[in-house]
Design a protein around this motif. Structure first.
Motif, PDB file in Angstrom:
ATOM      1  N   UNK A   1       9.499  -7.295   3.714  1.00  0.00           N
ATOM      2  CA  UNK A   1      10.504  -8.305   4.064  1.00  0.00           C
ATOM      3  C   UNK A   1      11.635  -7.746   4.918  1.00  0.00           C
ATOM      4  N   UNK A   2      11.863  -6.439   4.827  1.00  0.00           N
ATOM      5  CA  UNK A   2      12.958  -5.844   5.603  1.00  0.00           C
ATOM      6  C   UNK A   2      12.574  -5.552   7.051  1.00  0.00           C
ATOM      7  N   UNK A   3      11.339  -5.928   7.429  1.00  0.00           N
ATOM      8  CA  UNK A   3      10.902  -5.744   8.812  1.00  0.00           C
ATOM      9  C   UNK A   3      10.115  -4.476   9.058  1.00  0.00           C
ATOM     10  N   UNK A   4       9.890  -3.672   8.015  1.00  0.00           N
ATOM     11  CA  UNK A   4       9.109  -2.436   8.181  1.00  0.00           C
ATOM     12  C   UNK A   4       7.627  -2.788   8.098  1.00  0.00           C
ATOM     13  N   UNK A   5       6.883  -2.408   9.109  1.00  0.00           N
ATOM     14  CA  UNK A   5       5.449  -2.705   9.164  1.00  0.00           C
ATOM     15  C   UNK A   5       4.678  -1.403   9.302  1.00  0.00           C
ATOM     16  N   UNK A   6       3.662  -1.241   8.446  1.00  0.00           N
ATOM     17  CA  UNK A   6       2.836  -0.039   8.450  1.00  0.00           C
ATOM     18  C   UNK A   6       1.424  -0.394   8.881  1.00  0.00           C
ATOM     19  N   UNK A   7       0.886   0.403   9.801  1.00  0.00           N
ATOM     20  CA  UNK A   7      -0.474   0.203  10.311  1.00  0.00           C
ATOM     21  C   UNK A   7      -1.304   1.425   9.955  1.00  0.00           C
ATOM     22  N   UNK A   8      -2.423   1.200   9.266  1.00  0.00           N
ATOM     23  CA  UNK A   8      -3.337   2.277   8.904  1.00  0.00           C
ATOM     24  C   UNK A   8      -4.650   2.081   9.639  1.00  0.00           C
ATOM     25  N   UNK A   9      -5.109   3.136  10.317  1.00  0.00           N
ATOM     26  CA  UNK A   9      -6.338   3.009  11.112  1.00  0.00           C
ATOM     27  C   UNK A   9      -7.149   4.294  11.039  1.00  0.00           C
ATOM     28  N   UNK A  10      -8.408   4.188  11.424  1.00  0.00           N
ATOM     29  CA  UNK A  10      -9.262   5.374  11.441  1.00  0.00           C
ATOM     30  C   UNK A  10      -8.938   6.270  12.631  1.00  0.00           C
ATOM     31  N   UNK A  11      -8.442   5.684  13.712  1.00  0.00           N
ATOM     32  CA  UNK A  11      -8.093   6.466  14.902  1.00  0.00           C
ATOM     33  C   UNK A  11      -6.673   6.140  15.343  1.00  0.00           C
TER      34      UNK A  11
END
Length: 699
Positions: A590-600
């Motif tokens: 909700x605070x605007x922090x976005x995490x992206x997890x990927x293989x590459x």
């Protein structure tokens, strides 16, 4: 008849005890209250021992009832089932100080149950459970050499805090639980942020001052309403049988004790047992258990005499000498990190796995707030590690307790989520055990974490100290092996960095130990810890610069909180499109922090670019790689980000005349465009033609 007793604390919190109101069919019971936290603690013993039993069957249980905090259990069953890890840890915290205070040769079944009836956030139930257990036992007819009490200690701005509340627990640099009698300490459990040995000792003694007062309070209750204790039987061993076995086998047992190899030593003792059972079978039928007990007692007396008086350890080491050490990393090619640590015949393989923030462990507990963990340490003790054959079951109390101790030891050096946004799971597999496998798991896990590229602040190592006390003869042992642990008086585990203690656990089999003994044990443990850290650093001195190629890549971005809704889209439509196009995992806050997890890394960067395009407002002059979404007579609508379109007028498609849009573009075509105008209504006008002019002028 109901009786109420009140304890007023000068530095801690008041306690209210109610006896005679509930659970009248137990041997002893009480309601114990601190604030709005109320526990029912009961003690029940069998009338006589089970046939042929040669050990004390004590069972301590702690029951978490979610109604105590106004919660309904999750899942389909909607009732409490197996104990949580926290309930198991509290049960162990009760058991460890109580067990040494029961008399020898008392083999009746005893069960202590502490049940949470009500709980507030400021008053945790762990120490209350131990105090309540002591009260229930002391007023019952069960033989028990109490009272014993337990308190917790925190430290804020260099000052000790007794039984800290919720706000204080958030700020503390120390989490310490101490149990003891009025005379001495007999259990310590601690996690700390690199505290010095001197500070830790001061905290323990600070706790003992309060323990003495609570023990006096319990004693006053016992003196007033305590029942007469049931008789304790003798060991039941024929004196003539004891004398004959001692005469025949004492020297052979002495020789076996000095065997360094654990398996060989156990085989020798087993051979002596079998020979003695066969020899005395005719004169003393059905005396197998008694013979084993006599031989075990000879072993115990000889080991203790050797160490305390002769100052000779079974394997010939000096009192402060550590067994041979070795450390290795990178054994397992497809795991994210691995470390093998060995001390003597104790060998542990620790394996680190890195996961996304979505892999964090969410815990359903008595705490009203959601508890989650991004660092998880688990410990396994398979039967083959001690040459046994047993069915494989779910983790027992010992595994849970040792895993928690290792976790506490390493948490102070684990990087924050801002520094390293991974969920980290470390599993320690004990491959061979001859004492102090829990501390070896800490060392192995330090190796595995650094091998995985986790930027831990400092390496952590652990060592187990022991004690043999015969009258005035005292020997403090560094790096105890299994025999010294089994036959000794203390198991004192100390873990930390080169700069201070991060975790501590102590169990005492005698009534307690003094401040001087604690001080010497802590100082010797520090020297051993520094020696082990040198061995760890020789295998890997700093964390690897990059994580394993098999580990996921995590990228993050911070956007305006009010833009999170646009990233998710109606019914998750937008975020699912990003996931489908890139194959990543996305977690929004909700605070605007976005995490992206990927293989590459490439896929992660692509997802981040897509999120940025949605979250950032378009600006005149900004260039996008767009995709044609609709064809109209007057132009084409181009999607410049998911859910965000602009108009590419027919006159702006090319620097040549375009008769029909369809002659040049079709839905799905990718085209580079520049924002030329944003009108008052927020409509975006685009141009491809302007970019062609720029390219021509550059040529």
């Amino acid at each position: 008849m109901e009786k109420i007793y009140n304890y007023s604390s000068e530095k801690g919190k008041d306690i209210k005890v109610t006896i005679g109101k509930v659970a009248e069919q137990t041997n002893g019971a009480c309601l114990i209250q601190q604030g709005d936290t109320i526990l029912l603690v009961t003690a029940v013993a069998s009338e006589k021992p089970r046939e042929g039993i040669d050990f004390f069957p004590l069972l301590c249980d702690f029951q978490e009832k979610l109604y105590a905090v106004g919660k309904i259990p999750g899942g389909f069953i909607k009732r409490e089932t197996k104990p949580t890890d926290q309930a198991t840890l509290i049960a162990r915290q009760m058991d460890r100080p109580l067990r040494p205070l029961f008399p020898e040769n008392f083999y009746n079944d005893v069960q202590i149950i502490a049940t949470t009836l009500s709980m507030d956030d400021d008053n945790e139930p762990g120490c209350l459970a131990t105090i309540g257990a002591s009260i229930a036992l002391d007023i019952s007819n069960i033989p028990f050499n109490g009272p014993v009490a337990s308190v917790s200690v925190g430290m804020i701005d260099g000052e000790f805090v007794l039984n800290p509340n919720e706000e204080q627990r958030e700020k503390t640099t120390l989490e310490l639980t101490v149990s003891g009698t009025k005379d001495a300490i007999n259990m310590v459990e601690s996690g700390a942020k690199e505290l010095s040995e001197e500070t830790m000792l001061d905290a323990i003694m600070f706790a003992h001052e309060e323990i003495k007062k609570i023990c006096s309070f319990i004693q006053s209750i016992k003196d007033e309403i305590g029942k007469e204790k049931m008789e304790v039987g003798s060991d039941g061993i024929d004196p003539k049988l004891r004398e004959q076995i001692e005469d025949l086998y004492t020297q052979r047992i002495k020789d076996s004790i000095r065997t360094t190899d654990k398996v060989k030593r156990e085989d020798d003792i087993l051979e002596i047992e079998n020979e003695a059972i066969e020899k005395f079978e005719e004169d003393y039928p059905e005396s197998e258990n008694e013979i084993k007990k006599i031989i075990d007692n000879i072993m115990k007396l000889e080991v203790r005499r050797m160490i305390s008086i002769d100052k000779i350890r079974p394997d010939g080491r000096k009192m402060t000498e550590i067994r041979p050490l070795s450390a290795e990393v990178g054994l397992l090619p497809r795991t994210h990190g691995s470390g093998l640590f060995q001390r003597g015949q104790t060998q542990v393989l620790s394996v680190a796995t890195l996961g996304s923030p979505q892999d964090k462990q969410v815990i359903d507990s008595l705490n009203r707030k959601e508890i989650s963990k991004t660092y998880i340490h688990q410990y396994n003790f398979p039967p083959f590690c001690v040459g046994d054959i047993k069915p494989l079951r779910s983790p027992g109390r010992r595994e849970i307790g040792h895993g928690n101790l290792a976790e506490r030891a390493l948490i102070p050096v684990i990087p924050s989520q801002e520094e390293f946004p991974y969920t980290i799971r470390v599993v320690s597999e004990v491959l061979s055990s001859n004492g102090s496998s829990s501390q070896a798991s800490i060392c192995g896990s330090t190796l595995a974490l650094m091998d995985a590229g986790v930027p831990i602040k400092k390496p952590v190592a652990g060592i187990a100290m022991g004690l043999i006390k015969e009258d005035e003869n005292i020997s403090i042992l560094t790096d105890i092996q299994g025999l010294e642990d089994h036959l000794g008086d203390m198991d004192f585990k100390v873990a930390g960095t080169s700069d201070g203690i991060t975790a501590l656990q102590m169990d005492i089999k005698i009534t307690g130990i003094t401040q001087d003994i604690l001080k010497e044990a802590l100082n010797n443990a520090k020297q051993a810890r520094l020696q082990i850290l040198d061995v760890i650093k020789s295998a890997i001195d700093t964390p690897r610069e990059d994580i394993s190629k098999y580990a996921p890549r995590i990228l993050s971005i911070d956007i305006k909180p009010d833009k999170v809704r646009e990233i998710i889209g109606p019914g998750g439509k937008v975020i699912n499109q990003i996931i489908d196009k890139t194959g990543v995992k996305i977690e929004t806050e909700d605070n605007g922090h976005i995490t992206v997890t990927s293989e590459t890394t490439q896929a992660g960067k692509k997802a981040i670019d897509m999120i940025e395009a949605i979250a950032n407002d378009a600006k005149v002059g900004q260039i996008y790689d767009g995709k044609v979404s609709r064809i109209m007579k007057f132009g084409a609508f181009v999607e410049i980000a998911i859910g965000k379109e602009g108009l590419l007028h027919i006159s702006q498609i090319s620097n040549k005349h375009v008769d029909k849009v369809e002659d040049v573009l079709k839905v799905g075509d990718e085209i580079k465009v520049i924002v030329t105008e944003i009108d008052k209504q927020g409509r975006i006008n685009l141009s491809h033609k302007a970019l062609l002019k720029e390219e021509k002028s550059e040529n």
